[in-house]
Design a protein around this motif. Structure first.
Motif, PDB file in Angstrom:
ATOM      1  N   GLU A 172       0.708  -1.143   0.268  1.00 17.80           N
ATOM      2  CA  GLU A 172      -0.037   0.075  -0.215  1.00 17.80           C
ATOM      3  C   GLU A 172       0.901   1.283   0.152  1.00 17.80           C
ATOM      4  O   GLU A 172       2.045   1.344   0.433  1.00 17.80           O
ATOM      5  CB  GLU A 172      -0.779  -0.001   1.436  1.00 17.80           C
ATOM      6  CG  GLU A 172      -1.915  -1.139   1.296  1.00 17.80           C
ATOM      7  CD  GLU A 172      -2.940  -0.894   2.500  1.00 17.80           C
ATOM      8  OE1 GLU A 172      -4.044  -1.718   2.482  1.00 17.80           O
ATOM      9  OE2 GLU A 172      -2.800   0.031   3.122  1.00 17.80           O
ATOM     10  N   ARG A 173       0.185   2.388  -0.454  1.00 19.20           N
ATOM     11  CA  ARG A 173       0.948   3.755  -0.649  1.00 19.20           C
ATOM     12  C   ARG A 173       1.274   3.993   1.002  1.00 19.20           C
ATOM     13  O   ARG A 173       0.407   3.822   1.662  1.00 19.20           O
ATOM     14  CB  ARG A 173       0.199   4.667  -1.423  1.00 19.20           C
ATOM     15  CG  ARG A 173       0.805   5.819  -1.442  1.00 19.20           C
ATOM     16  CD  ARG A 173       0.503   6.741  -2.699  1.00 19.20           C
ATOM     17  NE  ARG A 173      -1.045   6.798  -2.449  1.00 19.20           N
ATOM     18  CZ  ARG A 173      -1.659   7.219  -3.537  1.00 19.20           C
ATOM     19  NH1 ARG A 173      -1.217   7.283  -4.735  1.00 19.20           N
ATOM     20  NH2 ARG A 173      -3.083   7.164  -3.380  1.00 19.20           N
ATOM     21  N   GLU A 174       2.419   4.715   1.352  1.00 23.81           N
ATOM     22  CA  GLU A 174       2.680   4.919   2.791  1.00 23.81           C
ATOM     23  C   GLU A 174       3.083   6.427   2.724  1.00 23.81           C
ATOM     24  O   GLU A 174       3.806   7.054   1.795  1.00 23.81           O
ATOM     25  CB  GLU A 174       3.559   3.944   3.269  1.00 23.81           C
ATOM     26  CG  GLU A 174       5.072   4.138   2.795  1.00 23.81           C
ATOM     27  CD  GLU A 174       5.946   3.180   3.394  1.00 23.81           C
ATOM     28  OE1 GLU A 174       5.804   2.943   4.705  1.00 23.81           O
ATOM     29  OE2 GLU A 174       7.205   3.211   3.009  1.00 23.81           O
ATOM     30  N   GLY A 175       3.021   7.102   3.825  1.00 24.05           N
ATOM     31  CA  GLY A 175       3.481   8.478   4.048  1.00 24.05           C
ATOM     32  C   GLY A 175       4.709   8.418   4.295  1.00 24.05           C
ATOM     33  O   GLY A 175       5.372   7.593   5.358  1.00 24.05           O
ATOM     34  N   VAL A 176       5.810   9.216   3.659  1.00 24.73           N
ATOM     35  CA  VAL A 176       6.999   9.530   3.935  1.00 24.73           C
ATOM     36  C   VAL A 176       7.495  10.482   4.737  1.00 24.73           C
ATOM     37  O   VAL A 176       8.110  10.629   5.947  1.00 24.73           O
ATOM     38  CB  VAL A 176       7.880   9.190   2.429  1.00 24.73           C
ATOM     39  CG1 VAL A 176       9.330   9.623   2.821  1.00 24.73           C
ATOM     40  CG2 VAL A 176       7.486   8.104   1.854  1.00 24.73           C
ATOM     41  N   SER A 177       6.819  11.842   4.329  1.00 29.09           N
ATOM     42  CA  SER A 177       7.130  12.911   4.875  1.00 29.09           C
ATOM     43  C   SER A 177       6.219  14.187   4.702  1.00 29.09           C
ATOM     44  O   SER A 177       5.614  13.889   3.469  1.00 29.09           O
ATOM     45  CB  SER A 177       8.677  13.503   4.543  1.00 29.09           C
ATOM     46  OG  SER A 177       8.955  14.581   5.508  1.00 29.09           O
ATOM     47  N   CYS A 178       5.862  14.884   5.580  1.00 27.70           N
ATOM     48  CA  CYS A 178       4.999  16.059   5.193  1.00 27.70           C
ATOM     49  C   CYS A 178       5.626  17.316   5.689  1.00 27.70           C
ATOM     50  O   CYS A 178       6.236  17.405   6.774  1.00 27.70           O
ATOM     51  CB  CYS A 178       3.508  15.746   5.749  1.00 27.70           C
ATOM     52  SG  CYS A 178       2.100  17.005   5.347  1.00 27.70           S
ATOM     53  N   ILE A 179       5.323  18.523   5.034  1.00 28.84           N
ATOM     54  CA  ILE A 179       6.112  19.807   5.502  1.00 28.84           C
ATOM     55  C   ILE A 179       4.751  20.981   5.452  1.00 28.84           C
ATOM     56  O   ILE A 179       4.025  20.733   4.417  1.00 28.84           O
ATOM     57  CB  ILE A 179       7.318  20.209   4.452  1.00 28.84           C
ATOM     58  CG1 ILE A 179       7.950  21.288   5.239  1.00 28.84           C
ATOM     59  CG2 ILE A 179       6.796  20.347   3.078  1.00 28.84           C
ATOM     60  CD1 ILE A 179       9.148  21.735   4.393  1.00 28.84           C
ATOM     61  N   SER A 180       4.780  21.742   6.386  1.00 26.84           N
ATOM     62  CA  SER A 180       3.797  22.777   6.355  1.00 26.84           C
ATOM     63  C   SER A 180       4.183  23.881   5.315  1.00 26.84           C
ATOM     64  O   SER A 180       5.072  23.804   4.575  1.00 26.84           O
ATOM     65  CB  SER A 180       3.687  23.561   7.809  1.00 26.84           C
ATOM     66  OG  SER A 180       5.103  23.931   8.133  1.00 26.84           O
ATOM     67  N   THR A 181       3.207  24.832   5.287  1.00 27.60           N
ATOM     68  CA  THR A 181       3.281  25.847   4.120  1.00 27.60           C
ATOM     69  C   THR A 181       4.625  26.569   4.363  1.00 27.60           C
ATOM     70  O   THR A 181       5.119  27.071   3.274  1.00 27.60           O
ATOM     71  CB  THR A 181       1.997  26.735   4.218  1.00 27.60           C
ATOM     72  OG1 THR A 181       1.964  27.272   5.673  1.00 27.60           O
ATOM     73  CG2 THR A 181       0.838  25.852   3.906  1.00 27.60           C
TER      74      THR A 181
END
Length: 120
Positions: free
Chosen positions: A44-53
């Motif tokens: 399944e697709r997984e989240g690696v990283s996320c960054i705010s605006t």
């Protein structure tokens, strides 16, 4: 219409580095949290990283902490994923999308992705 475009994938040896880029056409990324996601064959697709605006808040999957760094340049309308000390298990198609930082859940639309293969 928002269209995200990923680039920078390729074939890398274990322990190597690579930087992925995410840009958008017809849309400014500056007003959205942007994340990187990956999907390996059969998984399944997984989240690696996320960054705010603003770039002031980030989140990482445990599997990439200390090895991957997400950043953004709003003036260039681009979000980056610097990947160091790559491992074969990092092999996947990488996608960028808008995201929720706390959950690292991605939201439509999705780009076409860029393929990373880590192999000797």
């Amino acid at each position: 219409q928002l269209q995200l475009v990923e680039s920078g994938g390729g074939l890398v040896q274990p322990g190597g580095s690579l930087r992925l880029s995410c840009t958008a056409s017809g849309f400014s990324l500056a007003y959205s949290n942007i994340g990187w996601f990956r999907q390996a064959p059969g998984k399944e697709r997984e989240g690696v990283s996320c960054i705010s605006t603003s770039g002031g808040s980030t989140n990482y999957a445990d599997s990439v902490k200390g090895r991957f760094t997400i950043s953004r340049n709003n003036a260039k309308n681009t979000v980056y994923l610097q990947m160091n000390d790559l491992k074969p298990e990092d092999t996947a198609t990488y996608y960028c999308a808008t995201c929720t930082i706390a959950t690292m859940k991605g939201h439509n639309p999705w780009g076409q992705g860029t393929q990373l293969t880590v192999s000797s």
